[in-house]
Design an enzyme around this catalytic site. Structure first.
Site, short mmCIF file in Angstrom:
data_model
loop_
_atom_site.label_atom_id
_atom_site.label_comp_id
_atom_site.label_asym_id
_atom_site.label_seq_id
_atom_site.Cartn_x
_atom_site.Cartn_y
_atom_site.Cartn_z
CG HIS A 1 -1.72 -2.15 -2.95
ND1 HIS A 1 -1.55 -2.69 -1.70
CD2 HIS A 1 -0.49 -2.15 -3.52
CE1 HIS A 1 -0.27 -3.01 -1.53
NE2 HIS A 1 0.40 -2.67 -2.61
CD GLU B 1 -19.42 4.93 17.37
OE1 GLU B 1 -19.46 4.19 18.38
OE2 GLU B 1 -20.43 5.22 16.70
CG HIS C 1 3.49 -5.12 0.41
ND1 HIS C 1 3.68 -6.00 -0.63
CD2 HIS C 1 2.96 -4.02 -0.17
CE1 HIS C 1 3.32 -5.45 -1.77
NE2 HIS C 1 2.87 -4.27 -1.52
CB CYS D 1 -1.87 -4.17 -7.87
SG CYS D 1 -0.67 -3.24 -6.95
#
Lengths: 241, 241, 241, 241
Positions: free
Chosen positions: A116, A145, A202, A99
């Protein structure tokens, strides 16, 4: 141990629970309990199962791939220089998170922390949007809300109002996580006020100006995604029109 | 520290776990674990994500907005004089909860503790009632054992019986939480025996004569709301007629 | 303290975690976490929210009503003489459980431990059976591995086989918990090998020859009831024919 | 204690948390919390409710049947010689797991750890596959990121890619757990790259080259099975074609 190695080590040793190296471990354990991060795979490009990264001044702290999220230790952390993008610290037996380029894309737009997850609600929402609104559509919901937990403008202090519509863009998944960067950045440009991007089939990337904001925004969004899935089970629409 | 400041500090320091300042922290952590309170937002009027307040004699203890519910500390508490409505203690870096006027509405009707949650079951029930029974309808269910956990009359000692019908009024949400007060008070007057009010697309307010009762009533009602949502998924009606 | 009072006190003080007074507290806390026992009401006949009782030789230990299940203490226990049905110990400020006569019905048939829960899966299954098979029907399921966790004959050592059909009788709820005794005993006689009885719109009673068996049977049955509800959501039948 | 007995005892005493005897206890407690292992039955052939086994060099450590999974102790372990299949250590009051022959089938194909659970998602998926695709079909899903947590070839280092289709074979349940061995081994031969086999109306066996891999593969697969059930509730297909 050389002086350089000693300096690298000192980057991740602190008794302060809010030190980035400690903070990432606490967050990962909490996210594991919530079921957001399950899958870890040692080996770089094949994929990672969620992750967390913190930018502190000119240093970026990144949880490795291949470590069980509930057992993460501060000494497992990778540390990168934000300016040179060079690693200041690389644990020898671990692989950096796939990542990393995606986290960098967020940090370059002012983020202080990026999370992530493979939240099942995120995955299901991307499938429901595709089926009901088409491949090009983004996730939209209004008059809930909890929307008020999400910022209205990137970098600003104001949050969305109850009557505002929350939009989270969805990008298509790729075979390799690092290949998401181009479409992730395109979505960041197209939705300049979004703090989150869904990845079809994903999961989701959520970021914030600091750790506290990233965590609470991630929690608010996961709450909304779960609610959205339950609404579909009950035949309730996400928007008024 | 001035004498006044010392007095203010002493209001929230106690080794008694049942002291209101400690009790609120325990409750908030428990509610976070149950998923009732997720979203916290620093900054007053934009909204808060659930909260808890306790009245002890002539003092009101209120959890702040903007603090992560599972990390709440006694020193984060606001303390208000019930008679003058003036703050006896205001943590400097924190904002008071936007729910404060709504909690006061319950305390003025005899409540000893008031809990506000964003329970997803509460939100879903308000949407299901609107769709199936109309905007004016309140939530109604009957012949469920757990109903016996809810008081029959406000201020009384008797609980609802198994054959009684539980009614929880629903008010419409507003852009700003403090603007709910008028309709909340109207619902409190219209349903003089109710200990709970649902807010459409938002959550629920539950109160009780003391902390113990507020907590167990909140748990009973959340159980019933969850059951009601599952009943709808299975096509089972909430009432006999 | 008189000698009699000292004797009564000694009944619930032990450092052995398997002493009934300690064991009930551990079980109640565990069941609270599982969401089986939520609602507690101080005041006898109006109802209690689940409970646990253990028979040890000629003494019966019973959790009180009106105490939060996760905070139960050994000193909260009622102790009854099994032969005379007289209380050997009554905590002064607490009320005995309204389930007491129902627990006794199980103990008189050889049970060593009896557990009552308001499990939502139990409540939903009773509603689904009524709708799909009628008021007189009992819950039936077959060819689920977990069935093998339930005894085949009361008092015997053999468990149900995979091809056996599990039957759990359902009795109608009454306004007052103690009024369930008559129909509970009738169901115990009609289904002489059952270790569990569902109560419509209310919950379930599960017992076992000892604490260990009662707990694992209760867990197996709750697993099966949850699975049965999920099967109905997915349109899957409970039995082959 | 004889020298032989002392040697047997020394097999399960270690201060290393990664020693197999300790590791199994940690895993079982974790799996109990996840709801994967609920039911335990003392008595051999009638069934066990999930279990875990670790092969360490030429020794196999096996959790017993009949012990509550969250309370497992290292001294409860059975230890078997992998070559002779003789027990090196048998706790006197416990019964060996009925899964033992099934664990051996995995170890003989190179596994270092084997996990058996009664996960409800596994049971529901086997029922959904039967209804929608027939008795002969295996579970298939594709284009879900989490698939990348599962190995592509048995014994290899490569994982499935995002565009690969995950296949998990399903075998029919039998009255006695040990009778599953023949069809389990047949499925292992027919699907030589599978690290998991579903058992209809029963649960799943997952194994891995070592403890770490078995655990993370089990978590990835359970995530995928849960997602698959939720997809069916929402009318979403598992595969593209």
């Amino acid at each position: 141990m050389t002086t350089l190695e000693q300096e690298a080590e000192s980057l991740v040793h602190s008794s302060d629970p809010n030190h980035p190296a400690n903070h990432i471990c606490t967050l990962c354990a909490k996210f594991y309990t919530l079921g957001w991060v399950r899958f870890t795979k040692k080996g770089g490009s094949a994929g990672t199962g969620g992750g967390t990264s913190i930018r502190h001044e000119d240093k970026i702290y990144i949880a490795p791939s291949g470590v069980q999220k509930e057992l993460m230790k501060p000494t497992d952390m990778f540390v990168m220089d934000f300016n040179t993008k060079e690693y200041l610290r690389k644990p020898q037996v671990l692989k950096p998170s796939a990542c990393t380029p995606l986290f960098l894309a967020a940090f370059e737009r002012g983020a202080g922390c990026c999370i992530h997850t493979h939240s099942q609600w995120a995955v299901l929402v991307t499938l429901l949007v595709e089926r009901d609104f088409g491949l090009e559509a983004c996730f939209e919901i209004e008059e809930i809300e909890q929307i008020k937990g999400i910022p209205k403008f990137r970098g600003g202090r104001e949050n969305l109002g109850y009557y505002d519509r929350l939009q989270i863009p969805i990008i298509e998944n790729t075979a390799h996580e690092e290949d998401l960067r181009e479409s992730l950045e395109a979505a960041m440009e197209k939705y300049p006020n979004s703090y989150a991007i869904l990845v079809r089939r994903h999961g989701i990337y959520v970021w914030g100006d600091n750790v506290h904001k990233a965590k609470t925004q991630c929690e608010s969004i996961d709450y909304i995604l779960q609610l959205a899935v339950e609404m579909k089970k009950l035949g309730l629409p996400w928007t008024k029109s």
